[in-house]
Scaffold this motif. Structure first.
Motif, PDB file in Angstrom:
ATOM      1  N   GLY A 141       0.820  -1.213   0.000  1.00  0.00           N
ATOM      2  CA  GLY A 141       0.000   0.000   0.000  1.00  0.00           C
ATOM      3  C   GLY A 141       0.850   1.257   0.000  1.00  0.00           C
ATOM      4  O   GLY A 141       0.544   2.222  -0.713  1.00  0.00           O
ATOM      5  N   ASP A 142       1.920   1.247   0.793  1.00  0.00           N
ATOM      6  CA  ASP A 142       2.821   2.399   0.832  1.00  0.00           C
ATOM      7  C   ASP A 142       3.511   2.606  -0.515  1.00  0.00           C
ATOM      8  O   ASP A 142       3.611   3.729  -1.006  1.00  0.00           O
ATOM      9  CB  ASP A 142       3.895   2.218   1.914  1.00  0.00           C
ATOM     10  N   LEU A 143       3.979   1.516  -1.098  1.00  0.00           N
ATOM     11  CA  LEU A 143       4.643   1.610  -2.395  1.00  0.00           C
ATOM     12  C   LEU A 143       3.682   2.112  -3.476  1.00  0.00           C
ATOM     13  O   LEU A 143       4.054   2.942  -4.308  1.00  0.00           O
ATOM     14  CB  LEU A 143       5.234   0.260  -2.798  1.00  0.00           C
ATOM     15  N   GLU A 144       2.458   1.630  -3.442  1.00  0.00           N
ATOM     16  CA  GLU A 144       1.465   2.069  -4.426  1.00  0.00           C
ATOM     17  C   GLU A 144       1.147   3.553  -4.248  1.00  0.00           C
ATOM     18  O   GLU A 144       1.003   4.289  -5.227  1.00  0.00           O
ATOM     19  CB  GLU A 144       0.193   1.227  -4.314  1.00  0.00           C
ATOM     20  N   GLN A 145       1.071   4.000  -3.016  1.00  0.00           N
ATOM     21  CA  GLN A 145       0.791   5.420  -2.765  1.00  0.00           C
ATOM     22  C   GLN A 145       1.934   6.298  -3.291  1.00  0.00           C
ATOM     23  O   GLN A 145       1.690   7.326  -3.928  1.00  0.00           O
ATOM     24  CB  GLN A 145       0.595   5.669  -1.270  1.00  0.00           C
ATOM     25  N   VAL A 146       3.159   5.901  -3.043  1.00  0.00           N
ATOM     26  CA  VAL A 146       4.305   6.659  -3.553  1.00  0.00           C
ATOM     27  C   VAL A 146       4.300   6.653  -5.077  1.00  0.00           C
ATOM     28  O   VAL A 146       4.500   7.685  -5.717  1.00  0.00           O
ATOM     29  CB  VAL A 146       5.639   6.080  -3.014  1.00  0.00           C
ATOM     30  N   ARG A 147       4.031   5.500  -5.668  1.00  0.00           N
ATOM     31  CA  ARG A 147       3.996   5.407  -7.131  1.00  0.00           C
ATOM     32  C   ARG A 147       2.932   6.326  -7.715  1.00  0.00           C
ATOM     33  O   ARG A 147       3.197   7.064  -8.670  1.00  0.00           O
ATOM     34  CB  ARG A 147       3.729   3.964  -7.571  1.00  0.00           C
ATOM     35  N   ARG A 148       1.733   6.317  -7.140  1.00  0.00           N
ATOM     36  CA  ARG A 148       0.655   7.185  -7.632  1.00  0.00           C
ATOM     37  C   ARG A 148       1.025   8.659  -7.478  1.00  0.00           C
ATOM     38  O   ARG A 148       0.765   9.471  -8.375  1.00  0.00           O
ATOM     39  CB  ARG A 148      -0.649   6.895  -6.898  1.00  0.00           C
ATOM     40  N   THR A 149       1.611   9.007  -6.351  1.00  0.00           N
ATOM     41  CA  THR A 149       1.999  10.404  -6.118  1.00  0.00           C
ATOM     42  C   THR A 149       3.051  10.850  -7.127  1.00  0.00           C
ATOM     43  O   THR A 149       2.945  11.935  -7.709  1.00  0.00           O
ATOM     44  CB  THR A 149       2.519  10.583  -4.677  1.00  0.00           C
ATOM     45  N   LEU A 150       4.058  10.029  -7.345  1.00  0.00           N
ATOM     46  CA  LEU A 150       5.107  10.383  -8.308  1.00  0.00           C
ATOM     47  C   LEU A 150       4.552  10.450  -9.730  1.00  0.00           C
ATOM     48  O   LEU A 150       4.914  11.336 -10.506  1.00  0.00           O
ATOM     49  CB  LEU A 150       6.268   9.397  -8.228  1.00  0.00           C
ATOM     50  N   ARG A 151       3.681   9.522 -10.091  1.00  0.00           N
ATOM     51  CA  ARG A 151       3.070   9.549 -11.421  1.00  0.00           C
ATOM     52  C   ARG A 151       2.238  10.817 -11.604  1.00  0.00           C
ATOM     53  O   ARG A 151       2.278  11.451 -12.654  1.00  0.00           O
ATOM     54  CB  ARG A 151       2.203   8.314 -11.655  1.00  0.00           C
TER      55      ARG A 151
END
Length: 163
Positions: A141-151
């Motif tokens: 979940g943390d990794l997905e949140q960072v990925r979405r934010t960076l995207r």
């Protein structure tokens, strides 16, 4: 005046805007995170006997039938001029070869040699394992949140370059 110059002049800079904008802390962290990643990654890649740019090319060509230099440049974010020198050195090492595509004698594809494929199959998994240590305690979940934010951030910059 160019559109870019006009756009730059349309923004009014104030002392507060240049020193206290909240997004500056985000940009600083983003840049510092990238530099930290780059240093961490490069140290391991050098232990594998490659430069970071050579590793990037080998990792990008791995598990492909090869690709045109223009496509390889886009995928690796290495300029075409620099990429030519990297391909030359990998060719000298017997890791990459140039193939002229049928019907287009003006360009060539970079293709891993059998030795390059063996190197890819050894160094790519080793480097992924090395990088995975940093993310070992991060949840999906943390990794997905960072990925979405960076995207999302990347998208905002890309939208602005289309103006």
């Amino acid at each position: 005046m160019t559109g870019e110059s006009t756009m730059l002049l349309s923004y009014t800079a104030t002392p507060k805007a240049t020193t206290q904008e909240p997004f500056l802390a985000v940009l600083r962290e983003l840049a510092q995170a990238y530099h930290a990643f780059s240093a961490y990654s490069a140290a391991h890649v050098r232990q594998l006997g490659l430069t970071p740019a050579q590793f990037d090319v080998i990792a990008t060509l791995g598990n492909t039938q090869g690709m045109p230099l223009t496509q390889l440049a886009k995928k690796t974010l290495i300029t075409k001029g620099t990429l030519t020198g990297i391909i030359d050195r990998l060719d000298e090492k017997g890791l990459v070869r140039r193939e002229v595509p049928v019907g287009d004698r003006r360009s060539f594809c970079a293709v891993l040699t059998p030795e390059g494929e063996v190197l890819f199959s050894r160094v790519f998994p080793a480097h992924i394992a090395y990088l995975s240590r940093v993310f070992a305690d991060a949840g999906e979940g943390d990794l997905e949140q960072v990925r979405r934010t960076l995207r999302g951030l990347r998208g905002r910059f890309q939208e602005q370059t289309k103006i």
